[in-house]
Design a protein around this motif. Structure first.
Motif, PDB file in Angstrom:
ATOM      1  N   HIS A  71       0.830  -1.208   0.000  1.00  0.00           N
ATOM      2  CA  HIS A  71       0.000   0.000   0.000  1.00  0.00           C
ATOM      3  C   HIS A  71       0.869   1.264   0.000  1.00  0.00           C
ATOM      4  O   HIS A  71       2.025   1.237   0.425  1.00  0.00           O
ATOM      5  N   GLY A  72       0.285   2.348  -0.475  1.00  0.00           N
ATOM      6  CA  GLY A  72       0.969   3.643  -0.394  1.00  0.00           C
ATOM      7  C   GLY A  72       1.379   4.202  -1.741  1.00  0.00           C
ATOM      8  O   GLY A  72       1.549   3.467  -2.722  1.00  0.00           O
ATOM      9  N   GLU A  73       1.544   5.533  -1.757  1.00  0.00           N
ATOM     10  CA  GLU A  73       1.880   6.268  -2.985  1.00  0.00           C
ATOM     11  C   GLU A  73       3.166   5.748  -3.631  1.00  0.00           C
ATOM     12  O   GLU A  73       3.303   5.769  -4.852  1.00  0.00           O
ATOM     13  N   GLN A  74       4.119   5.264  -2.789  1.00  0.00           N
ATOM     14  CA  GLN A  74       5.410   4.832  -3.342  1.00  0.00           C
ATOM     15  C   GLN A  74       5.278   3.634  -4.275  1.00  0.00           C
ATOM     16  O   GLN A  74       6.212   3.301  -4.997  1.00  0.00           O
ATOM     17  N   SER A  75       4.081   2.992  -4.290  1.00  0.00           N
ATOM     18  CA  SER A  75       3.882   1.872  -5.223  1.00  0.00           C
ATOM     19  C   SER A  75       3.320   2.323  -6.574  1.00  0.00           C
ATOM     20  O   SER A  75       3.227   1.511  -7.500  1.00  0.00           O
ATOM     21  N   LYS A  76       2.957   3.604  -6.669  1.00  0.00           N
ATOM     22  CA  LYS A  76       2.302   4.044  -7.933  1.00  0.00           C
ATOM     23  C   LYS A  76       3.383   4.384  -8.954  1.00  0.00           C
ATOM     24  O   LYS A  76       3.522   5.526  -9.370  1.00  0.00           O
TER      25      LYS A  76
END
Ligand code: NAD
Ligand code: GLY
Length: 347
Positions: A71-76
């Motif tokens: 989860h989290g923005e760093q995965s986008k």
């Protein structure tokens, strides 16, 4: 059950109903004929809701595989996007199949972009599980990933085939994520709907769940109207950015660490309103923002925020656009030079 029909280049329905996650299979099979799908989700949402979705699909003869990322923005990002493409190949997803985004805006944005680009475009369904994703990112067709140069810099317009909003899923959200979504809800009241704003003033973070379905419906209907008028973001759609130019600057100033997007938007709305509008409107806005556990001001000095404002996507080479609401429910788009904006901000 409430349904909103979004009449964009690819029309689709948004279903809003408590408990609709467990009816997803039936709802999807009314719109898509394929019997094979891949569900894309993050580890938090997957653990909570993937089984319910898989079972509902099975009941409707749709077989599914689940791709989970952290989860989290760093995965986008491009790496996770590449892993999604590889998974879709492994599962032999063809152009007549579809994929499902189960999660918040991060899952929705990367899945939407995968759907826009894999095999030059396949269908996808949005099942948003954060308030922000229900009222904003799952509707309207903006999809994106982040690259080293900045957030959301690579993406496409890709409308989903269906959106299913189950507000029961919002009950497992941490309060900070609910507040984050409430910043966007307050934004809709400010830009388009005084009645919505009045409802927000008469509730707070502890009891907003009582009217959540109505709130989600009202916000999506406002977004529907704006997106139908300006699907490709050439003009009116900019009103959805109320509070966002300064909000993104504040998030950037905090290195996107201890500041959520919703906190930035809340402060951005309050700052621009305080600078340009009447004390009455400012007071109402600040009070409302506070009641959803969001901040109304920042320690960041205006002079340090300005460089972040002029690198925002809402700028072209020498001008900057911002939104102002001189009356609750009415938004105006203003375009000024960067120098004029700086003068305005410095009061
Ligand atoms: P998110 O997807 O990271 O979700 C926030 C957190 O909540 C995550 O840790 C997630 O695992 C967790 N979560 C999600 N649903 C949950 C649930 N029901 N119960 C418990 N935990 C849950 O963040 P977000 O705020 O939903 O979305 C932010 C993203 O959306 C950003 O990348 C932003 O750029 C994008 N966005 C896109 C648009 C658009 O129009 N496409 C609009 C606004 C924002
Ligand atoms: N979230 C802003 C937009 O969809 O345009």
């Amino acid at each position: 059950m409430k349904t909103i029909n979004v009449r964009t280049s690819r029309p689709y329905n948004v279903i809003i109903e408590r408990g609709s996650l467990s009816k997803s299979g039936e709802l999807i099979s009314q719109v898509i004929k394929s019997h094979k799908t891949v569900i894309i989700t993050d580890d938090t949402v997957g653990a909570l809701y993937a089984d319910t979705l898989v079972q509902s699909l099975e009941k409707n003869n749709i077989t599914s595989s689940v791709f989970v990322f952290p989860h989290g923005e760093q995965s986008k990002n491009l790496t996770v996007l590449g892993e999604i493409y590889d998974f879709l190949c492994q599962k032999r997803i063809t152009r007549s199949d579809f994929i499902i985004a189960l999660g918040g805006g991060v899952v929705g944005d990367i899945t939407g972009f995968a759907a826009a680009s894999f095999l030059r475009g396949i269908e996808f369904v949005q099942i948003p599980t954060t308030l922000l994703a229900q009222v904003d990112s799952s509707v309207g067709g903006k999809t994106a990933i982040d690259i080293a140069g900045g957030k959301n810099l690579v993406g496409a317009f890709k409308q989903p085939a269906l959106v299913i909003c189950d507000s029961d899923t919002l009950r497992t959200l941490p309060q900070s994520e609910l507040s984050c979504g409430m910043a966007e809800v307050i934004k809709y009241g400010m830009i388009r709907d005084e009645n919505l704003f009045n409802i927000l003033e008469n509730h707070d973070i502890s009891n907003i769940d009582d009217v959540m379905d109505d709130i989600v419906y009202t916000c999506i209907d406002i977004k529907r109207n704006v997106v139908e008028n300006d699907e490709f973001d050439k003009g009116e759609r900019m009103i959805l950015n109320f509070g966002h130019t300064l909000g993104h600057a504040i998030e950037g100033w905090h290195n996107y660490t201890d500041y959520t997007h919703g906190m930035g938007v809340a402060v951005g709305m309050c700052m621009i309103t305080e600078l340009l509008c009447s004390p009455e409107i400012t007071e109402r806005l600040k009070k409302c923002v506070e009641s959803y556990k969001l901040p109304t001001s920042t320690n960041a000095p205006v002079s340090e925020l300005l460089p972040y404002c002029s690198t925002d996507k809402k700028c072209d080479s020498d001008s900057i656009s911002y939104i102002v609401c001189n009356k609750i429910g009415v938004a105006e788009i203003k375009k000024v030079t960067v120098a004029e904006f700086e003068k305005l901000m410095e009061g």
